[in-house]
Motif scaffolding. Sequence first.
Motif, PDB file in Angstrom:
ATOM      1  N   GLY A  66       0.818  -1.202   0.000  1.00 44.14           N
ATOM      2  CA  GLY A  66       0.000   0.000   0.000  1.00 44.14           C
ATOM      3  C   GLY A  66       0.852   1.253   0.000  1.00 44.14           C
ATOM      4  N   SER A 104      -3.221  -1.781   1.250  1.00 46.83           N
ATOM      5  CA  SER A 104      -3.470  -2.100   2.657  1.00 46.83           C
ATOM      6  C   SER A 104      -2.203  -1.957   3.482  1.00 46.83           C
ATOM      7  CB  SER A 104      -4.014  -3.529   2.793  1.00 46.83           C
ATOM      8  OG  SER A 104      -3.079  -4.468   2.322  1.00 46.83           O
ATOM      9  N   ALA A 108      -6.128  -3.848   7.272  1.00 48.43           N
ATOM     10  CA  ALA A 108      -6.871  -2.618   7.096  1.00 48.43           C
ATOM     11  C   ALA A 108      -6.397  -1.868   5.857  1.00 48.43           C
ATOM     12  CB  ALA A 108      -6.718  -1.734   8.327  1.00 48.43           C
ATOM     13  N   PRO A 109      -7.309  -1.209   5.162  1.00 49.70           N
ATOM     14  CA  PRO A 109      -6.887  -0.422   4.006  1.00 49.70           C
ATOM     15  C   PRO A 109      -6.054   0.782   4.436  1.00 49.70           C
ATOM     16  CG  PRO A 109      -9.204  -0.020   4.496  1.00 49.70           C
ATOM     17  CD  PRO A 109      -8.769  -1.153   5.381  1.00 49.70           C
ATOM     18  N   THR A 141      -2.750   6.860   8.203  1.00 47.11           N
ATOM     19  CA  THR A 141      -1.919   5.696   8.483  1.00 47.11           C
ATOM     20  C   THR A 141      -0.516   6.147   8.878  1.00 47.11           C
ATOM     21  OG1 THR A 141      -3.166   4.264   6.981  1.00 47.11           O
ATOM     22  CG2 THR A 141      -0.912   3.597   7.505  1.00 47.11           C
ATOM     23  N   THR A 154       1.591   0.607  10.027  1.00 47.14           N
ATOM     24  CA  THR A 154       1.821  -0.408   9.013  1.00 47.14           C
ATOM     25  C   THR A 154       2.791  -1.488   9.499  1.00 47.14           C
ATOM     26  OG1 THR A 154       3.740   0.723   8.055  1.00 47.14           O
ATOM     27  CG2 THR A 154       1.580   1.324   7.198  1.00 47.14           C
TER      28      THR A 154
END
Length: 393
Positions: free
Chosen positions: A19, A39, A46-47, A52, A227
């Motif tokens: 992602g 993701s 989770a996207p 993030t 992440t």
Amino acid sequence: MNSLSDVLDSHVNSGSVPGVVSLVAHGAGREPEVAAVGSVDTAGGAPMARDTIFRIASATKPITAAALMMLVDDGRIGLHDPVARWLPELAAPRVVRTPGSPVDDVVPATAPITVFDLLTFRAGYGFPADFSLPAVRLLFEELAQGTPEPLHLTAPGTWMEKLSRIPLLHQPGEAWLYNTCSDIQGVLIARVAGRPLPEFLAERLFEPLGMTDTGFAVPTAKLDRFTSYYKRDGESGPGDGLDLVDAPDGQWSSPPSFPSGAGGLVSTADDLYAFARMLLAEGRAGGRALLSPESVARMTTDHLTPAQREASGLFTEGQGWGFGGSVDVVESAPWNVLGRYGWVGGTGTAAHLVPSTGAVTVLLSQVAMTGPTPPTLMRDFWRYAAEAGGAVR
């Protein structure tokens, strides 16, 4: 023209990254373009989202340099002051006779290491093109330079003691060498300020700028936005498998003993955008001056000689170096824009600004770079920004 999401999706769909989150700001008065695709991990987690949190690695360096320049603005330290007053471990550095000499074949330094030497990466410590040189190997073996495991590093005092036993590769002021000077800057900031680096950064930068997700560790309550971090298991390229290096509850889930000014921070796209906007506003944020315009100008100006720029090419592709980041001095490709300032992180991150246009670009991914050359994802992103109407031109 493809959209920003289309550009990033092509890399996610190829399997090169799980992602990406990116931000492109086209100057003052225009809302930034933000895209979040893929993701947070390879397991269908989770996207990606705008908030993030990523390990930004060497994109930490401009932030550390800005913090040191705050102390210069405060009058607590001078640009050309020898650092030995605060870092007595560096009071009598030794230099290997030639870069390839054994570490016990040394001569005295001909000049003291100054604050300016640290900021311009010309203190004599750091990485050249050849990592196999004896004095360079010690940086990896004794100081774990470049490690993605901050919880395994030693405390700043011990780290400095070990550093003092490693000879300089070049005389102070002579050559540009990568990375180590930012870690030394972090220790210097803490000693001049009289408090730990994380506290100083939080008080003087992160809180005033609203950088609420930036720090040296991710609190438990935010781990669901953090992440996983990967490296390639073979040759770099689309479709290669990825090996897990660090999970959200791993190395960045607790404060480290050594907060690395070279690469220890986590952050988000909007937090890095806030930092960039402060620099673009000549050090001001919300009507408050955090840095003087003179300090911002010094940070974003190339300080290297042509010979030093040429020698640093493995890392900077012919760019110059300001304080904590590169400065584009050539315009040879869509990602080289005269005056562009910023840097990339080995975890797959990049953050840049262009003082002349007010443009900002931020790219955050979670796959380790395989070398100092920016990967195709970054180049495609910068090319998109250049073609999108003024983001980096």
